[in-house]
Design a protein around this motif. Structure first.
Motif, PDB file in Angstrom:
ATOM      1  N   PRO A   2       0.830  -1.208   0.000  1.00  0.00           N
ATOM      2  CA  PRO A   2       0.000   0.000   0.000  1.00  0.00           C
ATOM      3  C   PRO A   2       0.859   1.251   0.000  1.00  0.00           C
ATOM      4  CG  PRO A   2      -0.806  -1.596   1.594  1.00  0.00           C
ATOM      5  CD  PRO A   2       0.508  -2.111   1.098  1.00  0.00           C
ATOM      6  N   GLU A 107      -7.310  -7.062   8.780  1.00  0.00           N
ATOM      7  CA  GLU A 107      -6.236  -6.428   8.012  1.00  0.00           C
ATOM      8  C   GLU A 107      -4.914  -7.161   8.213  1.00  0.00           C
ATOM      9  OE1 GLU A 107      -6.586  -4.080   5.894  1.00  0.00           O
ATOM     10  OE2 GLU A 107      -8.639  -3.453   6.328  1.00  0.00           O
ATOM     11  N   MET A 110      -2.257  -6.507   5.494  1.00  0.00           N
ATOM     12  CA  MET A 110      -1.601  -5.214   5.587  1.00  0.00           C
ATOM     13  C   MET A 110      -0.640  -5.168   6.776  1.00  0.00           C
ATOM     14  SD  MET A 110      -3.197  -1.346   5.661  1.00  0.00           S
ATOM     15  CE  MET A 110      -3.799  -1.536   3.975  1.00  0.00           C
ATOM     16  N   GLN A 113       2.450  -6.865   5.739  1.00  0.00           N
ATOM     17  CA  GLN A 113       3.194  -6.019   4.811  1.00  0.00           C
ATOM     18  C   GLN A 113       3.946  -4.920   5.551  1.00  0.00           C
ATOM     19  OE1 GLN A 113       0.054  -4.820   2.137  1.00  0.00           O
ATOM     20  NE2 GLN A 113       0.558  -6.406   0.652  1.00  0.00           N
TER      21      GLN A 113
END
Length: 245
Positions: A2, A107, A110, A113
Protein backbone atom coordinates in the motif's frame (compact mmCIF):
# COMPACT_ATOMS: atom_id res chain seq x y z
CA UNK A 1 2.59 -2.65 -0.92
CA UNK A 2 0.00 0.00 0.00
CA UNK A 3 1.31 3.41 -1.00
CA UNK A 4 0.19 4.82 2.35
CA UNK A 5 2.79 2.76 4.26
CA UNK A 6 6.27 4.19 4.59
CA UNK A 7 9.28 3.75 6.88
CA UNK A 8 11.00 6.64 8.58
CA UNK A 9 13.00 7.38 11.70
CA UNK A 10 11.19 7.96 14.96
CA UNK A 11 10.13 11.54 15.75
CA UNK A 12 9.38 12.83 19.21
CA UNK A 13 5.76 13.53 18.23
CA UNK A 14 5.39 9.75 17.73
CA UNK A 15 5.94 9.16 21.45
CA UNK A 16 2.31 8.51 22.46
CA UNK A 17 1.62 6.09 19.63
CA UNK A 18 4.93 4.32 20.18
CA UNK A 19 4.18 3.96 23.88
CA UNK A 20 0.79 2.44 23.04
CA UNK A 21 2.48 -0.05 20.71
CA UNK A 22 4.98 -0.99 23.43
CA UNK A 23 2.31 -1.33 26.11
CA UNK A 24 -0.10 -3.53 24.16
CA UNK A 25 2.75 -5.96 23.57
CA UNK A 26 3.92 -5.78 27.19
CA UNK A 27 0.42 -6.34 28.60
CA UNK A 28 0.01 -9.44 26.44
CA UNK A 29 2.96 -10.95 28.31
CA UNK A 30 2.37 -9.62 31.84
CA UNK A 31 -1.19 -8.44 32.52
CA UNK A 32 -1.33 -4.91 33.89
CA UNK A 33 2.30 -4.04 33.14
CA UNK A 34 2.72 -0.74 31.30
CA UNK A 35 5.42 1.88 30.81
CA UNK A 36 5.02 5.63 30.76
CA UNK A 37 5.87 7.79 27.76
CA UNK A 38 9.00 9.07 29.53
CA UNK A 39 10.15 5.54 30.30
CA UNK A 40 9.79 4.51 26.67
CA UNK A 41 11.60 7.61 25.44
CA UNK A 42 14.44 7.11 27.92
CA UNK A 43 14.87 3.50 26.82
CA UNK A 44 15.56 4.68 23.27
CA UNK A 45 18.59 6.61 24.51
CA UNK A 46 20.16 4.03 26.81
CA UNK A 47 19.43 0.93 28.88
CA UNK A 48 20.89 1.62 32.34
CA UNK A 49 19.92 -1.82 33.70
CA UNK A 50 22.30 -3.44 31.22
CA UNK A 51 25.41 -2.28 33.04
CA UNK A 52 27.73 -4.58 31.10
CA UNK A 53 26.45 -4.48 27.52
CA UNK A 54 24.93 -0.99 27.27
CA UNK A 55 28.31 0.83 27.29
CA UNK A 56 29.30 -1.29 24.28
CA UNK A 57 26.55 0.24 22.11
CA UNK A 58 27.96 2.77 19.62
CA UNK A 59 24.79 3.63 17.72
CA UNK A 60 21.04 3.39 18.29
CA UNK A 61 18.14 4.16 16.01
CA UNK A 62 14.39 3.65 16.10
CA UNK A 63 12.41 3.13 12.90
CA UNK A 64 8.64 3.31 12.51
CA UNK A 65 6.14 2.45 9.80
CA UNK A 66 3.47 5.08 9.33
CA UNK A 67 0.21 4.52 7.53
CA UNK A 68 -2.48 7.20 7.19
CA UNK A 69 -0.95 9.12 10.09
CA UNK A 70 -0.82 6.08 12.39
CA UNK A 71 2.28 4.29 13.68
CA UNK A 72 1.59 0.64 12.82
CA UNK A 73 5.05 -0.86 13.44
CA UNK A 74 8.32 0.09 15.09
CA UNK A 75 11.76 -1.35 15.78
CA UNK A 76 14.72 -0.32 17.92
CA UNK A 77 18.16 -1.13 16.52
CA UNK A 78 21.51 -1.29 18.30
CA UNK A 79 25.01 -1.35 16.89
CA UNK A 80 27.75 -2.75 19.10
CA UNK A 81 31.32 -1.57 18.81
CA UNK A 82 34.35 -3.44 17.55
CA UNK A 83 36.78 -2.42 20.28
CA UNK A 84 38.64 -5.19 22.14
CA UNK A 85 36.81 -4.38 25.39
CA UNK A 86 33.47 -5.32 23.78
CA UNK A 87 32.47 -8.89 24.58
CA UNK A 88 33.30 -11.31 21.78
CA UNK A 89 29.67 -12.36 21.25
CA UNK A 90 28.60 -8.72 20.85
CA UNK A 91 31.61 -7.30 19.06
CA UNK A 92 30.72 -5.71 15.70
CA UNK A 93 27.12 -7.03 15.73
CA UNK A 94 23.74 -5.49 15.06
CA UNK A 95 20.73 -6.18 17.29
CA UNK A 96 17.03 -5.70 16.97
CA UNK A 97 16.43 -4.58 20.54
CA UNK A 98 12.73 -5.06 19.85
CA UNK A 99 10.45 -5.34 16.82
CA UNK A 100 6.71 -4.68 17.19
CA UNK A 101 3.70 -4.24 14.97
CA UNK A 102 -0.05 -3.87 15.39
CA UNK A 103 -2.51 -6.56 14.36
CA UNK A 104 -5.74 -5.11 13.01
CA UNK A 105 -8.86 -7.24 12.73
CA UNK A 106 -9.54 -8.01 9.08
CA UNK A 107 -6.24 -6.43 8.01
CA UNK A 108 -3.76 -9.25 8.60
CA UNK A 109 -2.31 -8.92 5.11
CA UNK A 110 -1.60 -5.21 5.59
CA UNK A 111 -0.16 -5.83 9.05
CA UNK A 112 2.26 -8.40 7.61
CA UNK A 113 3.19 -6.02 4.81
CA UNK A 114 3.97 -3.31 7.34
CA UNK A 115 6.10 -5.76 9.34
CA UNK A 116 7.99 -6.92 6.25
CA UNK A 117 8.54 -3.34 5.11
CA UNK A 118 10.00 -2.47 8.50
CA UNK A 119 12.14 -5.60 8.61
CA UNK A 120 13.59 -4.81 5.19
CA UNK A 121 14.54 -1.34 6.45
CA UNK A 122 16.15 -2.84 9.57
CA UNK A 123 18.23 -5.28 7.52
CA UNK A 124 19.25 -2.47 5.18
CA UNK A 125 20.43 -0.45 8.19
CA UNK A 126 22.49 -3.41 9.41
CA UNK A 127 24.04 -3.63 5.93
CA UNK A 128 24.99 0.04 6.03
CA UNK A 129 26.52 -0.47 9.45
CA UNK A 130 28.54 -3.36 8.05
CA UNK A 131 28.00 -5.59 11.08
CA UNK A 132 29.31 -9.14 10.98
CA UNK A 133 26.10 -10.73 12.35
CA UNK A 134 22.52 -9.81 13.26
CA UNK A 135 20.53 -10.74 16.34
CA UNK A 136 17.02 -10.10 17.62
CA UNK A 137 15.42 -9.65 21.04
CA UNK A 138 12.19 -8.34 22.54
CA UNK A 139 13.57 -6.37 25.48
CA UNK A 140 10.94 -3.77 26.36
CA UNK A 141 11.26 -1.20 29.17
CA UNK A 142 8.86 -3.27 31.29
CA UNK A 143 10.04 -5.82 33.90
CA UNK A 144 9.87 -9.43 32.70
CA UNK A 145 9.39 -8.69 28.98
CA UNK A 146 12.38 -9.82 26.92
CA UNK A 147 13.41 -12.46 24.43
CA UNK A 148 10.63 -13.54 22.07
CA UNK A 149 7.54 -14.28 24.19
CA UNK A 150 5.05 -16.92 23.12
CA UNK A 151 2.39 -14.20 23.21
CA UNK A 152 3.93 -12.57 20.12
CA UNK A 153 3.47 -15.15 17.33
CA UNK A 154 3.09 -12.30 14.79
CA UNK A 155 6.55 -10.97 15.72
CA UNK A 156 8.06 -14.44 15.56
CA UNK A 157 6.53 -14.94 12.11
CA UNK A 158 7.99 -11.68 10.83
CA UNK A 159 11.44 -12.61 12.11
CA UNK A 160 11.25 -16.09 10.61
CA UNK A 161 10.22 -14.67 7.24
CA UNK A 162 13.37 -12.54 7.40
CA UNK A 163 15.57 -15.56 8.12
CA UNK A 164 16.07 -15.26 11.89
CA UNK A 165 16.22 -18.62 13.69
CA UNK A 166 16.02 -19.44 17.38
CA UNK A 167 19.22 -20.34 19.20
CA UNK A 168 20.14 -20.55 22.85
CA UNK A 169 17.97 -21.21 25.84
CA UNK A 170 14.23 -21.11 26.49
CA UNK A 171 12.99 -19.57 29.75
CA UNK A 172 9.71 -20.02 31.62
CA UNK A 173 8.56 -17.09 33.77
CA UNK A 174 6.07 -17.71 36.59
CA UNK A 175 3.94 -14.90 38.00
CA UNK A 176 1.83 -15.04 41.18
CA UNK A 177 0.52 -12.77 43.89
CA UNK A 178 2.24 -13.33 47.21
CA UNK A 179 -1.15 -13.63 48.92
CA UNK A 180 -1.96 -16.63 46.72
CA UNK A 181 1.18 -18.57 47.66
CA UNK A 182 0.82 -21.38 50.23
CA UNK A 183 1.81 -20.66 53.82
CA UNK A 184 5.23 -22.02 54.86
CA UNK A 185 5.22 -25.29 56.75
CA UNK A 186 7.42 -26.43 59.64
CA UNK A 187 11.20 -26.43 59.26
CA UNK A 188 12.28 -29.63 57.44
CA UNK A 189 15.42 -29.96 59.57
CA UNK A 190 15.86 -29.58 63.32
CA UNK A 191 17.82 -26.45 64.15
CA UNK A 192 17.19 -24.84 60.77
CA UNK A 193 16.63 -21.07 60.89
CA UNK A 194 16.22 -18.20 58.46
CA UNK A 195 18.59 -15.23 58.38
CA UNK A 196 17.61 -12.00 56.59
CA UNK A 197 20.48 -9.96 55.15
CA UNK A 198 21.33 -7.77 52.17
CA UNK A 199 22.37 -9.77 49.12
CA UNK A 200 23.82 -8.91 45.72
CA UNK A 201 20.36 -8.51 44.16
CA UNK A 202 18.28 -7.35 47.10
CA UNK A 203 16.93 -8.92 50.29
CA UNK A 204 18.61 -12.28 50.98
CA UNK A 205 16.86 -14.97 53.03
CA UNK A 206 19.39 -17.61 54.02
CA UNK A 207 18.68 -21.05 55.43
CA UNK A 208 21.13 -21.48 58.31
CA UNK A 209 22.05 -24.80 59.92
CA UNK A 210 24.84 -25.19 62.47
CA UNK A 211 25.87 -21.57 61.88
CA UNK A 212 26.34 -22.22 58.14
CA UNK A 213 24.16 -20.93 55.31
CA UNK A 214 23.12 -23.98 53.29
CA UNK A 215 20.70 -22.34 50.85
CA UNK A 216 19.32 -18.91 50.03
CA UNK A 217 16.69 -16.95 48.17
CA UNK A 218 17.23 -13.36 47.04
CA UNK A 219 14.29 -11.08 46.31
CA UNK A 220 15.01 -8.34 43.81
CA UNK A 221 12.42 -5.62 44.46
CA UNK A 222 13.99 -3.05 42.12
CA UNK A 223 12.25 -4.30 38.97
CA UNK A 224 9.79 -1.41 38.83
CA UNK A 225 11.69 1.62 37.55
CA UNK A 226 9.99 5.01 37.76
CA UNK A 227 7.32 5.29 35.11
CA UNK A 228 6.17 1.67 35.07
CA UNK A 229 2.98 0.27 36.55
CA UNK A 230 3.52 -2.74 38.75
CA UNK A 231 1.98 -5.96 37.43
CA UNK A 232 -1.24 -7.02 39.16
CA UNK A 233 -1.18 -3.71 41.07
CA UNK A 234 1.27 -5.15 43.61
CA UNK A 235 5.00 -5.05 44.23
CA UNK A 236 7.08 -6.39 41.39
CA UNK A 237 9.97 -8.67 42.23
CA UNK A 238 12.15 -11.51 41.08
CA UNK A 239 13.38 -14.51 43.05
CA UNK A 240 16.89 -15.87 42.69
CA UNK A 241 17.84 -18.96 44.65
CA UNK A 242 20.84 -21.20 45.20
CA UNK A 243 22.43 -23.89 47.29
CA UNK A 244 25.48 -22.88 49.28
CA UNK A 245 28.47 -25.00 48.60
Amino acid sequence: MPASLHVRTFHREDRDQLTTLVNVHAAAVIPGAVASVNTVLSSLERCPDEIVTDPWVTERTTLVVEGAGRIVAAAHLLRYGSDPDVGEDYRDTGHLGWFLHHIDAGEQSMAEQAADLLMAACLARFNRWGVRSRHADGLLPVPGVYGLPDQWPHVRAAMERAGFVHSGQTEVLLLARVADLPAPGPAPLAGLSVRRTLGAWGTRLGAVLDAQEIAFIELDTTLDPPGTTRPLHGHGGCLRSGIAG
